[in-house]
Design a protein around this motif. Structure first.
Motif, PDB file in Angstrom:
ATOM      1  N   ASP A 296      10.999   7.738  56.293  1.00 19.06           N
ATOM      2  CA  ASP A 296      10.265   6.558  56.770  1.00 19.06           C
ATOM      3  C   ASP A 296       8.885   6.410  56.105  1.00 19.06           C
ATOM      4  O   ASP A 296       8.129   5.502  56.443  1.00 19.06           O
ATOM      5  CB  ASP A 296      10.116   6.594  58.301  1.00 19.06           C
ATOM      6  CG  ASP A 296       9.417   7.854  58.813  1.00 19.06           C
ATOM      7  OD1 ASP A 296       9.075   8.729  57.993  1.00 19.06           O
ATOM      8  OD2 ASP A 296       9.235   7.963  60.044  1.00 19.06           O
ATOM      9  N   HIS A 297       8.547   7.288  55.158  1.00 16.76           N
ATOM     10  CA  HIS A 297       7.287   7.079  54.409  1.00 16.76           C
ATOM     11  C   HIS A 297       7.489   5.887  53.477  1.00 16.76           C
ATOM     12  O   HIS A 297       8.520   5.795  52.799  1.00 16.76           O
ATOM     13  CB  HIS A 297       6.930   8.336  53.598  1.00 16.76           C
ATOM     14  CG  HIS A 297       5.588   8.243  52.942  1.00 16.76           C
ATOM     15  ND1 HIS A 297       5.366   7.488  51.812  1.00 16.76           N
ATOM     16  CD2 HIS A 297       4.390   8.782  53.273  1.00 16.76           C
ATOM     17  CE1 HIS A 297       4.084   7.582  51.476  1.00 16.76           C
ATOM     18  NE2 HIS A 297       3.471   8.363  52.344  1.00 16.76           N
ATOM     19  N   PRO A 298       6.509   4.953  53.426  1.00 20.30           N
ATOM     20  CA  PRO A 298       6.729   3.726  52.637  1.00 20.30           C
ATOM     21  C   PRO A 298       7.000   3.988  51.144  1.00 20.30           C
ATOM     22  O   PRO A 298       7.600   3.139  50.488  1.00 20.30           O
ATOM     23  CB  PRO A 298       5.423   2.933  52.820  1.00 20.30           C
ATOM     24  CG  PRO A 298       4.518   3.765  53.663  1.00 20.30           C
ATOM     25  CD  PRO A 298       5.263   4.941  54.189  1.00 20.30           C
ATOM     26  N   GLN A 299       6.572   5.136  50.623  1.00 20.45           N
ATOM     27  CA  GLN A 299       6.855   5.407  49.197  1.00 20.45           C
ATOM     28  C   GLN A 299       7.660   6.693  49.032  1.00 20.45           C
ATOM     29  O   GLN A 299       7.443   7.464  48.080  1.00 20.45           O
ATOM     30  CB  GLN A 299       5.541   5.493  48.435  1.00 20.45           C
ATOM     31  CG  GLN A 299       4.808   4.193  48.426  1.00 20.45           C
ATOM     32  CD  GLN A 299       3.335   4.464  48.557  1.00 20.45           C
ATOM     33  OE1 GLN A 299       2.859   5.074  49.506  1.00 20.45           O
ATOM     34  NE2 GLN A 299       2.615   4.034  47.568  1.00 20.45           N
ATOM     35  N   HIS A 300       8.574   6.882  49.947  1.00 23.82           N
ATOM     36  CA  HIS A 300       9.384   8.086  49.993  1.00 23.82           C
ATOM     37  C   HIS A 300      10.101   8.362  48.660  1.00 23.82           C
ATOM     38  O   HIS A 300      10.074   9.474  48.133  1.00 23.82           O
ATOM     39  CB  HIS A 300      10.375   7.904  51.155  1.00 23.82           C
ATOM     40  CG  HIS A 300      11.489   8.861  51.158  1.00 23.82           C
ATOM     41  ND1 HIS A 300      12.786   8.490  50.948  1.00 23.82           N
ATOM     42  CD2 HIS A 300      11.508  10.190  51.325  1.00 23.82           C
ATOM     43  CE1 HIS A 300      13.549   9.560  51.002  1.00 23.82           C
ATOM     44  NE2 HIS A 300      12.787  10.596  51.233  1.00 23.82           N
ATOM     45  N   ASN A 301      10.688   7.323  48.068  1.00 20.41           N
ATOM     46  CA  ASN A 301      11.443   7.536  46.824  1.00 20.41           C
ATOM     47  C   ASN A 301      10.523   7.934  45.675  1.00 20.41           C
ATOM     48  O   ASN A 301      10.846   8.829  44.882  1.00 20.41           O
ATOM     49  CB  ASN A 301      12.235   6.277  46.438  1.00 20.41           C
ATOM     50  CG  ASN A 301      13.380   6.044  47.399  1.00 20.41           C
ATOM     51  OD1 ASN A 301      13.877   6.990  48.010  1.00 20.41           O
ATOM     52  ND2 ASN A 301      13.776   4.790  47.564  1.00 20.41           N
ATOM     53  N   LEU A 302       9.369   7.272  45.620  1.00 21.45           N
ATOM     54  CA  LEU A 302       8.398   7.613  44.571  1.00 21.45           C
ATOM     55  C   LEU A 302       7.897   9.047  44.762  1.00 21.45           C
ATOM     56  O   LEU A 302       7.793   9.820  43.795  1.00 21.45           O
ATOM     57  CB  LEU A 302       7.227   6.616  44.617  1.00 21.45           C
ATOM     58  CG  LEU A 302       6.072   6.874  43.663  1.00 21.45           C
ATOM     59  CD1 LEU A 302       6.531   6.864  42.210  1.00 21.45           C
ATOM     60  CD2 LEU A 302       4.966   5.825  43.884  1.00 21.45           C
ATOM     61  N   ALA A 303       7.610   9.412  46.014  1.00 23.39           N
ATOM     62  CA  ALA A 303       7.139  10.782  46.293  1.00 23.39           C
ATOM     63  C   ALA A 303       8.179  11.784  45.815  1.00 23.39           C
ATOM     64  O   ALA A 303       7.850  12.771  45.147  1.00 23.39           O
ATOM     65  CB  ALA A 303       6.861  10.954  47.782  1.00 23.39           C
ATOM     66  N   ARG A 304       9.445  11.537  46.121  1.00 17.33           N
ATOM     67  CA  ARG A 304      10.510  12.479  45.723  1.00 17.33           C
ATOM     68  C   ARG A 304      10.649  12.525  44.206  1.00 17.33           C
ATOM     69  O   ARG A 304      11.004  13.563  43.640  1.00 17.33           O
ATOM     70  CB  ARG A 304      11.844  12.070  46.340  1.00 17.33           C
ATOM     71  CG  ARG A 304      11.842  12.221  47.854  1.00 17.33           C
ATOM     72  CD  ARG A 304      13.019  13.054  48.328  1.00 17.33           C
ATOM     73  NE  ARG A 304      12.890  13.313  49.756  1.00 17.33           N
ATOM     74  CZ  ARG A 304      13.219  14.457  50.338  1.00 17.33           C
ATOM     75  NH1 ARG A 304      13.689  15.451  49.633  1.00 17.33           N
ATOM     76  NH2 ARG A 304      13.076  14.620  51.636  1.00 17.33           N
ATOM     77  N   ALA A 305      10.353  11.412  43.540  1.00 15.50           N
ATOM     78  CA  ALA A 305      10.507  11.373  42.082  1.00 15.50           C
ATOM     79  C   ALA A 305       9.370  12.114  41.369  1.00 15.50           C
ATOM     80  O   ALA A 305       9.593  12.751  40.342  1.00 15.50           O
ATOM     81  CB  ALA A 305      10.570   9.922  41.597  1.00 15.50           C
ATOM     82  N   GLN A 306       8.147  12.043  41.914  1.00 13.78           N
ATOM     83  CA  GLN A 306       7.054  12.647  41.142  1.00 13.78           C
ATOM     84  C   GLN A 306       6.497  13.944  41.733  1.00 13.78           C
ATOM     85  O   GLN A 306       5.641  14.578  41.133  1.00 13.78           O
ATOM     86  CB  GLN A 306       5.935  11.631  40.852  1.00 13.78           C
ATOM     87  CG  GLN A 306       5.085  11.200  42.013  1.00 13.78           C
ATOM     88  CD  GLN A 306       4.040  10.143  41.602  1.00 13.78           C
ATOM     89  OE1 GLN A 306       4.151   9.454  40.592  1.00 13.78           O
ATOM     90  NE2 GLN A 306       2.989  10.046  42.390  1.00 13.78           N
ATOM     91  N   MET A 307       7.026  14.347  42.898  1.00 10.74           N
ATOM     92  CA  MET A 307       6.562  15.599  43.509  1.00 10.74           C
ATOM     93  C   MET A 307       7.739  16.542  43.756  1.00 10.74           C
ATOM     94  O   MET A 307       8.854  16.097  43.991  1.00 10.74           O
ATOM     95  CB  MET A 307       5.872  15.307  44.851  1.00 10.74           C
ATOM     96  CG  MET A 307       4.641  14.441  44.738  1.00 10.74           C
ATOM     97  SD  MET A 307       4.000  13.973  46.371  1.00 10.74           S
ATOM     98  CE  MET A 307       3.308  15.524  46.959  1.00 10.74           C
ATOM     99  N   ASP A 308       7.455  17.851  43.728  1.00 11.72           N
ATOM    100  CA  ASP A 308       8.505  18.842  44.002  1.00 11.72           C
ATOM    101  C   ASP A 308       8.565  19.232  45.472  1.00 11.72           C
ATOM    102  O   ASP A 308       9.375  20.077  45.853  1.00 11.72           O
ATOM    103  CB  ASP A 308       8.263  20.108  43.168  1.00 11.72           C
ATOM    104  CG  ASP A 308       8.376  19.825  41.678  1.00 11.72           C
ATOM    105  OD1 ASP A 308       9.075  18.870  41.313  1.00 11.72           O
ATOM    106  OD2 ASP A 308       7.757  20.560  40.883  1.00 11.72           O
ATOM    107  N   GLY A 309       7.686  18.666  46.292  1.00  6.27           N
ATOM    108  CA  GLY A 309       7.668  18.949  47.731  1.00  6.27           C
ATOM    109  C   GLY A 309       6.704  17.974  48.374  1.00  6.27           C
ATOM    110  O   GLY A 309       5.859  17.393  47.677  1.00  6.27           O
ATOM    111  N   GLY A 310       6.829  17.787  49.694  1.00 10.84           N
ATOM    112  CA  GLY A 310       6.018  16.765  50.370  1.00 10.84           C
ATOM    113  C   GLY A 310       4.581  17.187  50.649  1.00 10.84           C
ATOM    114  O   GLY A 310       3.778  16.370  51.083  1.00 10.84           O
ATOM    115  N   GLY A 311       4.254  18.467  50.439  1.00  3.73           N
ATOM    116  CA  GLY A 311       2.884  18.932  50.655  1.00  3.73           C
ATOM    117  C   GLY A 311       2.664  19.482  52.049  1.00  3.73           C
ATOM    118  O   GLY A 311       3.572  19.483  52.897  1.00  3.73           O
TER     119      GLY A 311
END
Ligand code: PLP
Length: 397
Positions: A296-311
């Motif tokens: 439900d994060h508004p940029q969930h797909n982008l986060a998954r594409a450029q990060m190796d974990g959610g932090g």
């Protein structure tokens, strides 16, 4: 002072443990803490040669120090950056990047979801020197493009941002910078190089607050600028040498050693943060949860594409604004109320009244900092204990 190891062949996790290591003649296994301000020369001629840059070696720890150099080299390897310069704090890195490279008439474009001090430097400090700035919604690529001017030299983003965890498309914004002959700076404090390497995505400069996840235990302040030689050798190198935002060798040693466990710690921070975020997402007192790897994060797909974990940071909104947040904070039995983040201990922050208090209400609103927003830096404790503490505290919210 050397090792017989062959750094060229190492993978990232090996670099985290061994990168940049230099041994003294004692052949110590742990990196030495060279706690000295100055260095001695055998002869006056040698001192002269070193100052002329004709002979290698150190001169003064404001300029360089062997322990600091080890931290810089290891961090640069982990970020995939050509070079790093460590600074006393994250804000010393942010302010030096701007003040050490811009001149009157230049212009900066920045995402508006920012830590309060970053916004202050760009908006207030730079304007005193006649350097303009435009703030845009970092997720709106058309807004970045529209804000560019011929005199735009630097673009700035925090991704994930403090405290709303907005994700900015690093590759896309870097391309906009490239097209306009500008450079993109990414503040990578929230992700750390364990989860995100902006220079591999096209960013030109990375800044760090190593006070956060790199230290990981809330012990010491530090920061770093990572960039290409041409940027350092512009005016920045001389700015750093002559104005002195240097890190203490002791703090650099702590952060150098912390890099050895960064990967392991970040994995656990991410696992705990996801558990806590899911718990909060189901809680009836919580209106909204922000965590980059939740669907439900508004940029969930982008986060998954450029990060190796959610932090390790989860932000959430409590119904009832500041009074409800304060009631909940004051009821916590395990989690600490603190404005720091990136610690092994879980820390609860109300940004509106602490880290973002000095911003104007308009700037806070533009950055998404509402009265009911809480930033939770999820530590390394047992996540069940964290959820239980939040549950009992939320009852009075
Ligand atoms: C995104 C971000 N950048 C920079 C800083 C500044 O770091 P320091 O406190 O090490 O100066 C912070 C501090 O919270 C931060 O959150």
């Amino acid at each position: 002072m050397a090792t017989n190891k062959k750094p060229g062949k190492w993978r990232r996790r090996t670099q985290a443990v061994r990168g940049g290591q230099v041994r003294t003649p004692f052949q110590e296994t742990s990196e030495p803490l060279i706690l000295t301000a100055g260095y001695a020369y055998e002869t006056a001629e040698e001192a002269e040669a070193r100052f002329k840059g004709e002979s290698p070696g150190y001169q003064y720890s404001r300029l360089a120090n062997p322990t600091v150099t080890m931290f810089e080299e290891r961090l640069a390897q982990l970020e995939g950056a050509p070079l790093a310069r460590a600074t006393a704090t994250g804000m010393a890195a942010v302010s030096s990047v701007f003040l050490g490279s811009l001149k009157t008439g230049d212009h900066v474009v920045s995402a508006n979801a920012l830590f309060g001090s970053c916004r202050y430097v760009i908006e207030t400090v730079l304007s005193r020197f006649g350097i303009g700035s435009t703030f845009v919604d970092g997720s709106d690529l058309a807004a970045w493009e529209a804000a560019m001017r011929p005199e735009t030299k630097l673009l700035f983003v925090e991704t994930p941002s403090n405290p709303t965890l907005q994700i900015v498309d690093i590759a896309a914004v870097a391309k906009i910078a490239d097209r306009h002959g500008a450079r993109l700076i990414v503040d990578n404090a929230f992700a750390s190089p364990a989860l995100q390497r902006p220079m591999e995505l096209g960013a030109h400069i990375v800044v760090h607050s190593s006070t956060k996840f790199i230290d990981g235990q809330g012990r010491a302040l530090g920061g770093a600028i990572l960039c290409h030689p041409d940027f350092l050798e512009g005016d920045l190198q001389q700015f750093l040498r002559n104005t002195g935002p240097s890190i203490s060798p002791f703090n650099a040693w702590l952060h150098l050693k912390s890099l050895e466990t960064l990967d392991l710690r970040m994995k656990q921070h991410c696992e705990n943060a996801m558990r806590v975020a899911d718990f909060l997402g189901r809680h009836k007192k919580v209106a909204r949860v922000l965590y980059p790897f939740r669907a439900d994060h508004p940029q969930h797909n982008l986060a998954r594409a450029q990060m190796d974990g959610g932090g390790g940071v989860v932000s959430f909104e409590i119904e009832g604004g500041k009074p409800a947040v304060f009631r909940c904070a004051n009821k916590l039995e395990l989690i600490d109320i603190s404005n720091n983040l990136g610690d092994a201990k879980t820390l609860f922050t109300h940004p509106e009244t602490t880290t973002h208090q000095k911003m104007t209400p308009e700037a806070r609103a533009a950055g998404g900092v509402t009265s009911g927003l809480v930033r939770l830096s999820v530590g390394l404790e047992d996540p069940d204990d964290l959820c239980e503490d939040l549950d009992q505290a939320l009852k009075v919210a």
